[in-house]
Enzyme design. Structure first.
Site, PDB file in Angstrom:
ATOM      1  N   TYR A 106       0.822  -1.215   0.000  1.00 23.60           N
ATOM      2  CA  TYR A 106       0.000   0.000   0.000  1.00 23.60           C
ATOM      3  C   TYR A 106       0.851   1.258   0.000  1.00 23.60           C
ATOM      4  O   TYR A 106       1.861   1.310   0.710  1.00 23.60           O
ATOM      5  CB  TYR A 106      -0.898   0.012   1.246  1.00 23.60           C
ATOM      6  CG  TYR A 106      -1.796   1.223   1.297  1.00 23.60           C
ATOM      7  CD1 TYR A 106      -2.987   1.233   0.582  1.00 23.60           C
ATOM      8  CD2 TYR A 106      -1.448   2.362   2.024  1.00 23.60           C
ATOM      9  CE1 TYR A 106      -3.810   2.350   0.604  1.00 23.60           C
ATOM     10  CE2 TYR A 106      -2.268   3.477   2.047  1.00 23.60           C
ATOM     11  CZ  TYR A 106      -3.450   3.465   1.336  1.00 23.60           C
ATOM     12  OH  TYR A 106      -4.257   4.565   1.353  1.00 23.60           O
ATOM     13  N   TRP A 108       1.189   5.656  -1.719  1.00 23.15           N
ATOM     14  CA  TRP A 108       0.907   6.633  -2.763  1.00 23.15           C
ATOM     15  C   TRP A 108       2.004   6.765  -3.806  1.00 23.15           C
ATOM     16  O   TRP A 108       1.766   7.328  -4.874  1.00 23.15           O
ATOM     17  CB  TRP A 108       0.632   8.003  -2.133  1.00 23.15           C
ATOM     18  CG  TRP A 108      -0.796   8.222  -1.819  1.00 23.15           C
ATOM     19  CD1 TRP A 108      -1.623   7.394  -1.103  1.00 23.15           C
ATOM     20  CD2 TRP A 108      -1.588   9.348  -2.218  1.00 23.15           C
ATOM     21  NE1 TRP A 108      -2.872   7.947  -1.026  1.00 23.15           N
ATOM     22  CE2 TRP A 108      -2.880   9.147  -1.684  1.00 23.15           C
ATOM     23  CE3 TRP A 108      -1.334  10.502  -2.943  1.00 23.15           C
ATOM     24  CZ2 TRP A 108      -3.912  10.069  -1.883  1.00 23.15           C
ATOM     25  CZ3 TRP A 108      -2.365  11.413  -3.135  1.00 23.15           C
ATOM     26  CH2 TRP A 108      -3.644  11.182  -2.615  1.00 23.15           C
TER      27      TRP A 108
HETATM   28  N1  LIG Z   1      -1.352  18.470   2.379  1.00 19.32           N
HETATM   29  C1  LIG Z   1      -1.788  17.209   2.357  1.00 19.32           C
HETATM   30  N2  LIG Z   1      -2.991  16.936   1.808  1.00 19.32           N
HETATM   31  C2  LIG Z   1      -3.461  15.670   1.789  1.00 19.32           C
HETATM   32  C3  LIG Z   1      -2.698  14.589   2.284  1.00 19.32           C
HETATM   33  C4  LIG Z   1      -1.425  14.896   2.865  1.00 19.32           C
HETATM   34  O1  LIG Z   1      -0.705  14.004   3.353  1.00 19.32           O
HETATM   35  N3  LIG Z   1      -1.017  16.207   2.871  1.00 19.32           N
HETATM   36  N4  LIG Z   1      -3.179  13.290   2.222  1.00 19.32           N
HETATM   37  C5  LIG Z   1      -4.258  13.003   1.281  1.00 19.32           C
HETATM   38  C6  LIG Z   1      -4.936  11.750   1.631  1.00 19.32           C
HETATM   39  S1  LIG Z   1      -4.156  10.279   1.289  1.00 19.32           S
HETATM   40  C7  LIG Z   1      -6.166  11.687   2.164  1.00 19.32           C
HETATM   41  S2  LIG Z   1      -6.896  10.184   2.455  1.00 19.32           S
HETATM   42  C8  LIG Z   1      -6.910  12.905   2.468  1.00 19.32           C
HETATM   43  C9  LIG Z   1      -7.549  12.806   3.850  1.00 19.32           C
HETATM   44  O2  LIG Z   1      -8.518  13.766   4.032  1.00 19.32           O
HETATM   45  P1  LIG Z   1      -9.158  13.908   5.472  1.00 19.32           P
HETATM   46  O3  LIG Z   1      -9.320  12.590   6.088  1.00 19.32           O
HETATM   47  O4  LIG Z   1     -10.357  14.756   5.355  1.00 19.32           O
HETATM   48  O5  LIG Z   1      -7.955  14.731   6.163  1.00 19.32           O
HETATM   49  P2  LIG Z   1      -7.389  14.871   7.647  1.00 19.32           P
HETATM   50  O6  LIG Z   1      -6.378  15.965   7.576  1.00 19.32           O
HETATM   51  O7  LIG Z   1      -6.920  13.570   8.152  1.00 19.32           O
HETATM   52  O8  LIG Z   1      -8.627  15.341   8.477  1.00 19.32           O
HETATM   53  C10 LIG Z   1      -9.352  16.519   8.150  1.00 19.32           C
HETATM   54  C11 LIG Z   1      -9.776  17.214   9.407  1.00 19.32           C
HETATM   55  O9  LIG Z   1     -10.740  16.470  10.119  1.00 19.32           O
HETATM   56  C12 LIG Z   1     -10.764  16.999  11.443  1.00 19.32           C
HETATM   57  N5  LIG Z   1     -11.227  15.989  12.397  1.00 19.32           N
HETATM   58  C13 LIG Z   1     -10.500  15.006  12.949  1.00 19.32           C
HETATM   59  N6  LIG Z   1     -11.261  14.279  13.802  1.00 19.32           N
HETATM   60  C14 LIG Z   1     -12.489  14.833  13.790  1.00 19.32           C
HETATM   61  C15 LIG Z   1     -13.715  14.529  14.452  1.00 19.32           C
HETATM   62  O10 LIG Z   1     -13.841  13.593  15.234  1.00 19.32           O
HETATM   63  N7  LIG Z   1     -14.761  15.318  14.162  1.00 19.32           N
HETATM   64  C16 LIG Z   1     -14.694  16.374  13.298  1.00 19.32           C
HETATM   65  N8  LIG Z   1     -15.796  17.063  13.066  1.00 19.32           N
HETATM   66  N9  LIG Z   1     -13.546  16.668  12.662  1.00 19.32           N
HETATM   67  C17 LIG Z   1     -12.464  15.915  12.891  1.00 19.32           C
HETATM   68  C18 LIG Z   1      -9.339  17.389  11.752  1.00 19.32           C
HETATM   69  O11 LIG Z   1      -9.301  18.649  12.383  1.00 19.32           O
HETATM   70  C19 LIG Z   1      -8.649  17.340  10.424  1.00 19.32           C
HETATM   71  O12 LIG Z   1      -7.846  18.476  10.143  1.00 19.32           O
HETATM   72  O13 LIG Z   1      -6.049  14.039   2.456  1.00 19.32           O
HETATM   73  C20 LIG Z   1      -5.291  14.126   1.266  1.00 19.32           C
HETATM   74  N10 LIG Z   1      -4.680  15.433   1.242  1.00 19.32           N
HETATM   75  N1  LIG Z   2      -2.395   8.260  12.407  1.00 17.93           N
HETATM   76  C1  LIG Z   2      -2.748   8.337  11.120  1.00 17.93           C
HETATM   77  N2  LIG Z   2      -2.125   7.555  10.209  1.00 17.93           N
HETATM   78  C2  LIG Z   2      -2.471   7.637   8.909  1.00 17.93           C
HETATM   79  C3  LIG Z   2      -3.476   8.532   8.480  1.00 17.93           C
HETATM   80  C4  LIG Z   2      -4.130   9.335   9.456  1.00 17.93           C
HETATM   81  O1  LIG Z   2      -5.042  10.120   9.149  1.00 17.93           O
HETATM   82  N3  LIG Z   2      -3.729   9.218  10.752  1.00 17.93           N
HETATM   83  N4  LIG Z   2      -3.796   8.604   7.141  1.00 17.93           N
HETATM   84  C5  LIG Z   2      -3.585   7.398   6.363  1.00 17.93           C
HETATM   85  C6  LIG Z   2      -3.753   7.630   4.942  1.00 17.93           C
HETATM   86  S1  LIG Z   2      -5.260   8.288   4.484  1.00 17.93           S
HETATM   87  C7  LIG Z   2      -2.839   7.257   4.016  1.00 17.93           C
HETATM   88  S2  LIG Z   2      -3.274   7.341   2.363  1.00 17.93           S
HETATM   89  C8  LIG Z   2      -1.542   6.696   4.387  1.00 17.93           C
HETATM   90  C9  LIG Z   2      -0.394   7.159   3.470  1.00 17.93           C
HETATM   91  O2  LIG Z   2       0.673   6.295   3.592  1.00 17.93           O
HETATM   92  P1  LIG Z   2       1.699   6.056   2.374  1.00 17.93           P
HETATM   93  O3  LIG Z   2       1.028   6.210   1.067  1.00 17.93           O
HETATM   94  O4  LIG Z   2       2.416   4.793   2.642  1.00 17.93           O
HETATM   95  O5  LIG Z   2       2.690   7.269   2.606  1.00 17.93           O
HETATM   96  P2  LIG Z   2       3.759   7.956   1.655  1.00 17.93           P
HETATM   97  O6  LIG Z   2       4.624   8.774   2.532  1.00 17.93           O
HETATM   98  O7  LIG Z   2       3.061   8.661   0.540  1.00 17.93           O
HETATM   99  O8  LIG Z   2       4.602   6.730   1.099  1.00 17.93           O
HETATM  100  C10 LIG Z   2       4.972   6.604  -0.224  1.00 17.93           C
HETATM  101  C11 LIG Z   2       6.412   6.092  -0.291  1.00 17.93           C
HETATM  102  O9  LIG Z   2       6.704   5.792  -1.648  1.00 17.93           O
HETATM  103  C12 LIG Z   2       8.001   6.301  -1.972  1.00 17.93           C
HETATM  104  N5  LIG Z   2       8.029   6.520  -3.425  1.00 17.93           N
HETATM  105  C13 LIG Z   2       7.676   7.605  -4.127  1.00 17.93           C
HETATM  106  N6  LIG Z   2       7.791   7.382  -5.449  1.00 17.93           N
HETATM  107  C14 LIG Z   2       8.253   6.120  -5.586  1.00 17.93           C
HETATM  108  C15 LIG Z   2       8.572   5.311  -6.715  1.00 17.93           C
HETATM  109  O10 LIG Z   2       8.429   5.705  -7.857  1.00 17.93           O
HETATM  110  N7  LIG Z   2       9.004   4.051  -6.457  1.00 17.93           N
HETATM  111  C16 LIG Z   2       9.162   3.567  -5.203  1.00 17.93           C
HETATM  112  N8  LIG Z   2       9.606   2.327  -5.057  1.00 17.93           N
HETATM  113  N9  LIG Z   2       8.875   4.313  -4.124  1.00 17.93           N
HETATM  114  C17 LIG Z   2       8.415   5.564  -4.313  1.00 17.93           C
HETATM  115  C18 LIG Z   2       8.139   7.551  -1.158  1.00 17.93           C
HETATM  116  O11 LIG Z   2       9.496   7.914  -1.013  1.00 17.93           O
HETATM  117  C19 LIG Z   2       7.445   7.123   0.155  1.00 17.93           C
HETATM  118  O12 LIG Z   2       8.355   6.549   1.043  1.00 17.93           O
HETATM  119  O13 LIG Z   2      -1.241   7.064   5.749  1.00 17.93           O
HETATM  120  C20 LIG Z   2      -2.270   6.663   6.641  1.00 17.93           C
HETATM  121  N10 LIG Z   2      -1.842   6.835   8.001  1.00 17.93           N
HETATM  122 MO   LIG Z   3      -5.300   8.545   2.209  1.00 20.93          MO
END
Ligand SMILES: Nc1nc2c(c(=O)[nH]1)N[C@H]1C(S)=C(S)[C@@H](COP(=O)(O)OP(=O)(O)OC[C@H]3O[C@@H](n4cnc5c(=O)[nH]c(N)nc54)[C@H](O)[C@@H]3O)O[C@H]1N2
Ligand SMILES: Nc1nc2c(c(=O)[nH]1)N[C@H]1C(S)=C(S)[C@@H](COP(=O)(O)OP(=O)(O)OC[C@H]3O[C@@H](n4cnc5c(=O)[nH]c(N)nc54)[C@H](O)[C@@H]3O)O[C@H]1N2
Ligand SMILES: [Mo]
Length: 757
Positions: A106, A108
């Protein structure tokens, strides 16, 4: 000069062939993001993996369970690495079969559709017979299982959400549970061309739309919204939604015609609101002490929702928590009671503000992708059950009405993800990673996951290879010619797999005799033939800046067809309608996910017993200055650190009560672990909340892997599923305590390569 697509935006860069000498946002982006500054500064950072490495113990003793994560690595040639790895893959497939290989991998990875790391590794393992895969995502673990039972598949809600342009013109009240975060909508899987969050929200506001942001953080919605901010206790949204529904029911504000025609099971749910079984009427007075909001505020909001064209939107974060199914399902139910599903600007949304693409109208064609082949193994896990799988082979568990059994994994292959970033309870994950016989990781950087591997292979970054790509629902398709040569001995994942495949006798299956460049051409040409309209030839596309994709319905309205004729266009649910009560889910008999949505107290929230010991609610949300853990050593990410540690935001009252001030280094702790962080005092954080975003590279203390010196919140979060129904990730919330860190702040180790022998 050429453009380059990343998950967080497009930039133009000059290059001297080895490095990017200047980086500017793409001219077409009206709201460019500073995240692009992470790329050039990271490319040749000392944490870049420069050549293949093998863990010393694995090299000396061979495969087997081992305490991974603190032994030195031995540099080896590509020839040696390929020889060792192909030998080991051959052994594992021969002796234990494909069901002993976990290739879910898993993550990104990077934008660019051909060099998409997961597609590469999956295709490669499929050539060998297959692998145990994962289903669902960390993003939407509960949503992807619950919503098909209740209303529609995630691909419908995600790809066909009512367009932002329609919200701008029609919505009168947007009630945003979890806000509409400008930091999150900076990002979209596959890339974002034109960021527009502030623009569309500002335009809706200027037309008169009122925004209510329900969130623990004031800045979870852009200033342009001029939003009213309600901050209930985190994790209590379900109680708030139940009370809103009770007001609609009790005051005759529910749209009974809509409920009759388009939904099933309202009577059962209404009985719950009215307290028919337990004698408890679940109205604002009931919800006030649970949520911490005034009963009057809740009642007024419910009435306003019924009086306006209202969009109820639930961010993805709400379901990334214990019982995450409930607020999500209740969001659907509330929207159904308001009767506006299928009308322009009203109804239900899931994830406006969670990523850039939700609310972008669907493109007519998705862009070409690398075919993954066929997986010969049926076994899968819900993605967040990785530690359980590795620690408990043969154990049974519940999932979506089925009883599944964890396979016995001997080899773990990761390419394009960082489980030591994304998974919960990292000390437990580390114990789980000690179980397999071999762990293989491809990455460009010495991430914590690479440090927990036996065989580490250096991958190129996307700027170092030719590719093309577009984000989901993004209307711009970009050629992405390489901007520099690869760092050190780094190779493309494709090239690595091509050579391994060749050695293992499946070279032809993997490459079909094509080089990467030939694949790019071939996939493009196939795509071109399948499209009905005029598309330029590959050569023309490759030399152009971008290709705009057609959008058949720019003003799409979610469920408009269903609303127009529910008999002719039924939903894909068992009843064909919105299921306020689900016979299917009731039939599973899960105590943690009954047949209609309810308020269920989580274990770790401010209203529960555990808060006596750990009185702060940790919000482990997505980071503002990076994507997940990617390029954490980049300039923009580093600019937000405090004393080199990840920032934790606290309300002045909570900081004051602990004698903590801005810039202090603190220890955040609970029963599972602890980490350091640097304090930012901010009255835009709800009292009782500590916000520490994910993304700091895990930097365990050598004597105590549950202590991260850098600030990775996943040493604190709990590794339990949302419920037995969906087994999603619950990483968003945990209970913690914070104290000023006494003593000398330890040096970081994760910002340099590991010990090399
Ligand atoms: N800059 C940036 N943008 C991203 C990402 C990133 O790593 N960096 N990751 C991307 C990915 S993979 C995903 S899945 C999306 C995730 O998108 P989301 O899941 O919507 O993002 P989060 O920042 O985890 O949470 C959004 C907000 O929900 C609020 N929140 C937390 N718990 C609660 C609660 O119990 N109740 C309420 N009402 N609010 C709550 C928090 O204040 C938080 O800032 O974001 C994407 N966008
Ligand atoms: N506590 C908590 N944990 C969370 C979340 C949260 O809200 N709270 N959010 C969750 C969510 S929504 C997500 S999506 C996950 C994200 O978790 P991940 O998707 O695992 O996080 P990334 O840091 O994007 O990891 C991508 C990795 O791929 C590597 N990479 C980039 N390009 C390439 C390539 O071309 N080849 C190879 N081999 N490697 C490459 C990067 O260097 C990096 O190490 O985290 C989750 N974890
Ligand atoms: Mo995500």
């Amino acid at each position: 000069m050429a453009g380059h697509l990343t998950h967080w935006g497009v930039f133009e860069a000059d290059s001297d062939g080895e490095r990017l000498t200047s980086v500017r946002p793409w001219r077409g982006d009206p709201e460019p993001m500073a995240l692009i500054d992470n790329v050039a500064s990271a490319q040749h950072h000392r944490t870049r993996i420069d050549q293949p490495y093998v863990r010393r113990g694995w090299l000396e003793q061979g495969p087997g369970p081992a305490r991974r994560g603190d032994e030195p690595f031995v540099p080896v040639s590509w020839e040696t690495a390929v020889g060792l790895l192909s030998g080991e893959l051959g052994r594992v497939y021969r002796e234990h079969g494909a069901e002993s290989v976990y290739g879910g991998s898993y993550g990104w990875a990077s934008a660019g559709r051909f060099h998409h790391a997961q597609s590469q590794v999956h295709r490669f393992l499929n050539c060998l017979g297959g692998y145990v895969r994962h289903v669902n995502s960390y993003s939407l673990g509960a949503s992807s299982v619950l919503l098909p039972h209740v209303i529609a598949d995630m691909s419908v809600l995600d790809g066909h959400a009512t367009a932002k342009s329609v919200l701008v013109e029609n919505t009168e009240l947007m009630v945003a549970f979890g806000g509409l975060s400008p930091k999150n909508s900076a990002v979209s899987q596959g890339g974002v061309s034109r960021h527009n969050t502030r623009t569309w929200i500002g335009a809706a506001r200027a037309r008169g739309c009122r925004f209510v942001s329900i969130s623990p953080l004031r800045d979870d919605i852009p200033a342009e919204a001029q939003a009213e901010w309600l901050a209930p206790r985190p994790g209590s949204d379900a109680a708030l939604m139940v009370a809103l529904a009770q007001v609609l029911d009790a005051e005759g504000l529910a749209d009974n015609d809509f409920l009759d025609r388009y939904t099933v099971g309202y009577a059962r749910f209404a009985g719950y609101l009215r307290g028919e079984r337990d004698g408890v009427v679940k109205g604002p007075e009931w919800a006030a002490p649970i949520t911490g909001l005034a009963a009057g505020t809740i009642r007024a909001l419910a009435r306003d929702m019924a009086a306006a064209r209202t969009m109820v939107t639930v961010s993805w974060s709400l379901q990334r928590a214990e019982h995450g199914e409930q607020p999500l399902w209740l969001g659907v139910v509330l929207a159904a009671m308001l009767g506006q599903i299928g009308l322009p600007g009203g109804g239900f949304g899931h994830g406006y503000g969670s990523t850039a693409h939700v609310g972008e109208a669907a493109c007519a064609y998705s862009v070409p992708r690398f075919p993954q082949g066929r997986n010969g193994v049926d076994t899968f896990i819900p993605v967040a059950r990785i530690s359980d799988m590795l620690l408990s082979p043969g154990a049974d568990y519940d999932y979506d009405g089925r009883t599944l059994t964890y396979p016995d994994i001997r080899l773990v292959y990761w390419c394009g993800g960082n489980p030591f970033h994304h998974h919960q309870d990292l000390a437990r994950l580390r114990a789980a990673f000690a179980r397999p016989e071999t762990v293989v990781v491809h990455d460009a950087f010495w991430t914590a996951t690479a440090r927990h591997a036996d065989i580490v292979l250096p991958a190129t970054m996307s700027i170092e290879r030719d590719d093309y790509g577009a984000g989901q629902n993004d209307r711009v398709f970009f050629p992405m010619p390489a901007l520099t040569r690869p760092h050190g001995q780094a190779r493309d994942d494709f090239a690595i797999f091509a050579e391994l495949a060749e050695t293992l006798g499946v070279g032809k299956e993997f490459t079909e005799g094509r080089t990467a460049q030939e694949w790019l051409r071939q996939l493009y040409r196939e795509w071109q033939t399948h499209r009905g309209d005029e598309v330029p030839d590959f050569e023309v596309f490759w030399d152009s800046e971008q290709l705009e994709l057609p959008i058949p319905d720019p003003d799409q309205v979610l469920f408009a067809r269903f609303r127009s004729d529910p008999e002719r266009f039924p939903l894909a649910t068992p009843s064909g309608r919105i299921e306020i009560f689900s016979e299917t889910i009731e039939g599973f008999g899960y105590p943690d996910c009954p047949g209609h949505p309810v308020w269920m107290e989580p274990e770790e929230w401010l209203g529960g017993r555990a808060a006596a010991q750990f009185p702060l609610q940790l919000i482990a949300n997505q980071p503002r200055t990076k994507l997940h853990s990617q390029l954490d050593i980049g300039a923009h990410s580093r600019s937000a650190k405090i004393g080199g540690r990840e920032p934790v935001r606290l309300h002045p009252d909570d900081a004051g009560a602990r004698g903590i001030g801005d810039g202090d280094i603190v220890r955040i702790f609970n029963d599972r672990g602890s980490c350091l962080a640097g304090v930012v005092v901010d009255d835009g954080v709800r009292v009782g909340v500590a916000q520490l975003s994910t993304g700091a590279w895990y930097d365990p203390d050598p004597a105590d892997p549950s202590f991260c010196r850098h600030g990775n919140p996943n040493v604190l979060t709990s590794d339990r599923g949302t419920s037995r129904l969906s087994q999603g990730c619950t990483g968003q919330l945990a209970l913690v305590e914070i104290e000023r860190f006494a003593g000398t702040v330890p040096e970081l180790a994760v910002d340099r390569p590991p010990a090399i022998s």
